[in-house]
Design a protein around this motif. Structure first.
Motif, PDB file in Angstrom:
ATOM      1  N   GLU A 227       0.444   2.399   1.381  1.00  0.00           N
ATOM      2  CA  GLU A 227      -0.620   2.796   0.587  1.00  0.00           C
ATOM      3  C   GLU A 227      -1.445   1.620  -0.025  1.00  0.00           C
ATOM      4  O   GLU A 227      -2.414   1.787  -0.504  1.00  0.00           O
ATOM      5  CB  GLU A 227       0.049   3.761  -0.404  1.00  0.00           C
ATOM      6  CG  GLU A 227       1.123   3.363  -1.253  1.00  0.00           C
ATOM      7  CD  GLU A 227       1.727   4.373  -2.273  1.00  0.00           C
ATOM      8  OE1 GLU A 227       1.638   5.615  -1.887  1.00  0.00           O
ATOM      9  OE2 GLU A 227       2.198   3.985  -3.219  1.00  0.00           O
ATOM     10  N   ILE A 228      -0.722   0.526  -0.540  1.00  0.00           N
ATOM     11  CA  ILE A 228      -1.120  -0.676  -1.224  1.00  0.00           C
ATOM     12  C   ILE A 228      -2.377  -1.182  -0.299  1.00  0.00           C
ATOM     13  O   ILE A 228      -3.380  -1.521  -0.703  1.00  0.00           O
ATOM     14  CB  ILE A 228      -0.093  -1.504  -1.668  1.00  0.00           C
ATOM     15  CG1 ILE A 228       0.607  -0.837  -2.665  1.00  0.00           C
ATOM     16  CG2 ILE A 228      -0.946  -2.747  -2.347  1.00  0.00           C
ATOM     17  CD1 ILE A 228       1.933  -1.688  -3.124  1.00  0.00           C
ATOM     18  N   GLU A 229      -1.774  -1.363   0.884  1.00  0.00           N
ATOM     19  CA  GLU A 229      -2.973  -2.027   1.702  1.00  0.00           C
ATOM     20  C   GLU A 229      -4.194  -1.249   2.188  1.00  0.00           C
ATOM     21  O   GLU A 229      -5.111  -1.616   2.272  1.00  0.00           O
ATOM     22  CB  GLU A 229      -2.238  -2.536   3.158  1.00  0.00           C
ATOM     23  CG  GLU A 229      -1.223  -3.721   3.068  1.00  0.00           C
ATOM     24  CD  GLU A 229      -0.664  -4.023   4.334  1.00  0.00           C
ATOM     25  OE1 GLU A 229      -0.727  -3.265   5.326  1.00  0.00           O
ATOM     26  OE2 GLU A 229       0.298  -5.040   4.331  1.00  0.00           O
ATOM     27  N   GLN A 230      -3.788  -0.134   2.009  1.00  0.00           N
ATOM     28  CA  GLN A 230      -5.063   1.143   2.018  1.00  0.00           C
ATOM     29  C   GLN A 230      -6.010   0.895   1.291  1.00  0.00           C
ATOM     30  O   GLN A 230      -7.149   1.191   1.381  1.00  0.00           O
ATOM     31  CB  GLN A 230      -4.479   2.517   2.316  1.00  0.00           C
ATOM     32  CG  GLN A 230      -3.342   2.620   3.144  1.00  0.00           C
ATOM     33  CD  GLN A 230      -3.227   1.930   4.664  1.00  0.00           C
ATOM     34  OE1 GLN A 230      -4.374   2.418   5.039  1.00  0.00           O
ATOM     35  NE2 GLN A 230      -2.181   1.475   4.938  1.00  0.00           N
ATOM     36  N   LEU A 231      -5.669   0.423  -0.041  1.00  0.00           N
ATOM     37  CA  LEU A 231      -6.677   0.223  -1.013  1.00  0.00           C
ATOM     38  C   LEU A 231      -7.322  -1.168  -0.933  1.00  0.00           C
ATOM     39  O   LEU A 231      -8.243  -1.389  -1.690  1.00  0.00           O
ATOM     40  CB  LEU A 231      -5.951   0.113  -2.525  1.00  0.00           C
ATOM     41  CG  LEU A 231      -5.432   1.674  -2.645  1.00  0.00           C
ATOM     42  CD1 LEU A 231      -4.906   1.582  -4.117  1.00  0.00           C
ATOM     43  CD2 LEU A 231      -6.567   2.748  -2.853  1.00  0.00           C
ATOM     44  N   GLY A 232      -6.978  -1.964  -0.052  1.00  0.00           N
ATOM     45  CA  GLY A 232      -7.626  -3.251   0.119  1.00  0.00           C
ATOM     46  C   GLY A 232      -7.277  -4.241  -1.129  1.00  0.00           C
ATOM     47  O   GLY A 232      -8.116  -5.072  -1.537  1.00  0.00           O
TER      48      GLY A 232
ATOM     49  N   LEU B  97       0.819  -3.200 -11.263  1.00  0.00           N
ATOM     50  CA  LEU B  97       0.427  -4.087 -10.115  1.00  0.00           C
ATOM     51  C   LEU B  97      -0.693  -4.909 -10.508  1.00  0.00           C
ATOM     52  O   LEU B  97      -1.819  -4.617 -10.162  1.00  0.00           O
ATOM     53  CB  LEU B  97       0.536  -3.528  -8.811  1.00  0.00           C
ATOM     54  CG  LEU B  97       1.775  -2.800  -8.653  1.00  0.00           C
ATOM     55  CD1 LEU B  97       1.515  -1.881  -7.323  1.00  0.00           C
ATOM     56  CD2 LEU B  97       3.125  -3.431  -8.630  1.00  0.00           C
ATOM     57  N   TYR B  98      -0.750  -5.990 -10.977  1.00  0.00           N
ATOM     58  CA  TYR B  98      -2.150  -6.779 -11.315  1.00  0.00           C
ATOM     59  C   TYR B  98      -2.199  -7.499  -9.927  1.00  0.00           C
ATOM     60  O   TYR B  98      -1.507  -8.268  -9.110  1.00  0.00           O
ATOM     61  CB  TYR B  98      -1.602  -8.060 -12.309  1.00  0.00           C
ATOM     62  CG  TYR B  98      -1.925  -7.326 -13.590  1.00  0.00           C
ATOM     63  CD1 TYR B  98      -3.120  -7.679 -14.194  1.00  0.00           C
ATOM     64  CD2 TYR B  98      -0.699  -7.032 -14.455  1.00  0.00           C
ATOM     65  CE1 TYR B  98      -3.280  -7.039 -15.695  1.00  0.00           C
ATOM     66  CE2 TYR B  98      -0.957  -6.592 -15.533  1.00  0.00           C
ATOM     67  CZ  TYR B  98      -2.348  -6.437 -16.459  1.00  0.00           C
ATOM     68  OH  TYR B  98      -2.258  -6.211 -17.570  1.00  0.00           O
ATOM     69  N   SER B  99      -3.519  -7.007  -9.462  1.00  0.00           N
ATOM     70  CA  SER B  99      -3.714  -7.261  -8.102  1.00  0.00           C
ATOM     71  C   SER B  99      -5.102  -7.867  -7.794  1.00  0.00           C
ATOM     72  O   SER B  99      -6.049  -7.900  -8.662  1.00  0.00           O
ATOM     73  CB  SER B  99      -3.835  -5.951  -7.248  1.00  0.00           C
ATOM     74  OG  SER B  99      -2.590  -5.321  -7.373  1.00  0.00           O
ATOM     75  N   ILE B 100      -5.425  -8.518  -6.769  1.00  0.00           N
ATOM     76  CA  ILE B 100      -6.772  -9.115  -6.339  1.00  0.00           C
ATOM     77  C   ILE B 100      -7.224  -8.215  -5.103  1.00  0.00           C
ATOM     78  O   ILE B 100      -6.375  -8.031  -4.386  1.00  0.00           O
ATOM     79  CB  ILE B 100      -6.579 -10.510  -6.284  1.00  0.00           C
ATOM     80  CG1 ILE B 100      -7.986 -11.201  -5.782  1.00  0.00           C
ATOM     81  CG2 ILE B 100      -5.441 -10.937  -5.046  1.00  0.00           C
ATOM     82  CD1 ILE B 100      -8.058 -12.922  -5.838  1.00  0.00           C
ATOM     83  N   SER B 101      -8.353  -7.977  -5.043  1.00  0.00           N
ATOM     84  CA  SER B 101      -8.960  -7.579  -3.759  1.00  0.00           C
ATOM     85  C   SER B 101      -8.871  -8.622  -2.679  1.00  0.00           C
ATOM     86  O   SER B 101      -8.848  -9.712  -2.591  1.00  0.00           O
ATOM     87  CB  SER B 101     -10.446  -7.564  -4.070  1.00  0.00           C
ATOM     88  OG  SER B 101     -11.218  -8.478  -3.899  1.00  0.00           O
ATOM     89  N   GLU B 102      -8.348  -7.916  -1.586  1.00  0.00           N
ATOM     90  CA  GLU B 102      -8.212  -8.872  -0.366  1.00  0.00           C
ATOM     91  C   GLU B 102      -9.543  -9.473   0.104  1.00  0.00           C
ATOM     92  O   GLU B 102      -9.504 -10.767   0.696  1.00  0.00           O
ATOM     93  CB  GLU B 102      -7.749  -7.750   0.908  1.00  0.00           C
ATOM     94  CG  GLU B 102      -6.263  -7.176   0.797  1.00  0.00           C
ATOM     95  CD  GLU B 102      -5.391  -8.528   1.229  1.00  0.00           C
ATOM     96  OE1 GLU B 102      -5.723  -9.415   1.394  1.00  0.00           O
ATOM     97  OE2 GLU B 102      -4.072  -8.013   1.282  1.00  0.00           O
ATOM     98  N   GLN B 103     -10.604  -8.928  -0.088  1.00  0.00           N
ATOM     99  CA  GLN B 103     -11.882  -9.642   0.236  1.00  0.00           C
ATOM    100  C   GLN B 103     -11.904 -10.850  -0.467  1.00  0.00           C
ATOM    101  O   GLN B 103     -12.373 -12.000   0.054  1.00  0.00           O
ATOM    102  CB  GLN B 103     -13.098  -8.573   0.026  1.00  0.00           C
ATOM    103  CG  GLN B 103     -14.293  -9.392   0.294  1.00  0.00           C
ATOM    104  CD  GLN B 103     -14.721  -9.644   1.384  1.00  0.00           C
ATOM    105  OE1 GLN B 103     -14.283  -8.885   2.567  1.00  0.00           O
ATOM    106  NE2 GLN B 103     -15.362 -10.751   1.811  1.00  0.00           N
TER     107      GLN B 103
END
Length: 340
Positions: free
Chosen positions: A130-135, A235-241
């Motif tokens: 699921e996490i990778e699906q959000l990019g 989950l502090y996250s950064i966009s994969e882009q």
């Protein structure tokens, strides 16, 4: 105009991708320890080390760019590059990651945060499903622990809230509220003061750490201590882009700042939990400290059924709940062993 803090780059252009300005959207209020002791620390780390690799940051605090529910869209659209992804508020997109919020696992924020990071690392079930699906790419984890039942009237019986209306952060904690026989209502904790004052809700399941920033002790005069009704993971996250556009040096600096932030914040949260309980008492909240027998009753009649309901419901939906739960429990054991 959004309040803006910019950490400017004073070094030469980055080697591969040039200078970059990261837009950091913070959902928590400025006075909340997750922001005050976490996000601000991350900014300080980047202000020190970012300029030499061409990294600067624009900081938008207190949900100025959007609510917690908007974060996936903000990251995927480029409105923000880094933000706080809270599975409890994103049950449709991140149902498996709500495993970290289930009750009765740990009240140690450092053990919890490290275990969350293990559980969302590359190759994990939650990451792939699921996490990778959000990019998005998780940078650092937070586990706000010690959730208790906070009400206007004394409450030590796990089933004493039959028919009551309780605010829940959502996700796994909704199952805790359901198991108690109460009706759960989802609302930001910042709206809880007015709702309790008007009597439209009877209480909430929340962490003592969140009481002071929202002055909830003024309207919720009783709290269990020892029920351990769950946690909320962030989950502090950064966009994969955006991650793909950073060069190697920039990625190293951002990663090191994130790792330092996770460790700094979890230590602060561990220190704040007992301090927050003491502050609640000073502010007039009666702390109903559960006896060992009462704790066992809450575990047997609330925590364990809530966990089982989560596992069985998600499994029936065709989701690998068992695998995520096993990985979470294994990660917790590893972190507990390393902290002994």
């Amino acid at each position: 105009m959004a309040a803006l803090l910019t950490v400017t780059g004073c070094g030469g252009p980055a080697e591969d991708s040039g200078d970059v300005t990261l837009k950091f959207a913070e959902g928590f209020s400025a006075s909340h320890p997750i922001a005050a002791d976490g996000s601000v620390y991350f900014l300080d780390q980047l202000s020190e080390k970012g300029p030499e690799v061409g990294v600067s940051v624009e900081f938008y605090p207190s949900s100025q760019l959007g609510s917690f529910e908007d974060v996936p869209t903000m990251l995927s659209s480029g409105i923000a590059d880094i933000s706080d992804v809270v599975p409890a508020y994103l049950s449709a997109q991140l149902p498996l990651s709500s495993a970290f919020d289930l009750p009765g696992y740990t009240t140690d924020s450092c053990v919890g945060a490290a275990a969350v990071s293990r559980s969302v690392a590359k190759g994990s079930t939650a990451r792939e499903q699921e996490i990778e699906q959000l990019g998005i790419r998780p940078l650092w984890s937070v586990l706000l622990t010690g959730y208790e039942l906070m009400t206007s009237e004394p409450a030590t019986d796990p089933h004493g809230q039959q028919g009551a209306i309780l605010r829940s952060p959502g996700g796994a904690v909704d199952r805790v509220v359901d198991t108690m026989g109460a009706a759960g209502v989802s609302m930001p904790l910042g709206d809880m003061y007015e709702a309790a004052s008007r009597g439209t809700v009877d209480g909430t399941v929340a962490s003592p750490t969140s009481m002071a920033p929202y002055k909830l002790a003024e309207v919720l005069r009783n709290s269990t201590i020892g029920a351990e009704l769950g946690s909320v993971a962030v989950l502090y996250s950064i966009s994969e882009q955006q991650w793909s556009e950073l060069n190697d040096q920039q990625r190293i600096v951002v990663t090191e700042a994130a790792e330092a932030t996770q460790l700094h914040l979890c230590k602060k949260l561990n220190q704040l939990l007992p301090e927050s309980q003491e502050q609640m008492e000073k502010d007039g909240t009666t702390l109903n400290r559960l006896t060992p027998d009462q704790k066992s009753k809450w575990t047997e009649e609330v925590s364990m059924p809530a966990r089982e309901n989560w596992r069985s419901d998600l499994t029936e939906m065709g989701l690998p709940a068992e695998a995520v739960l096993n990985e979470w429990e294994t990660a917790l054991r590893k972190e507990e062993s390393s902290n002994e």
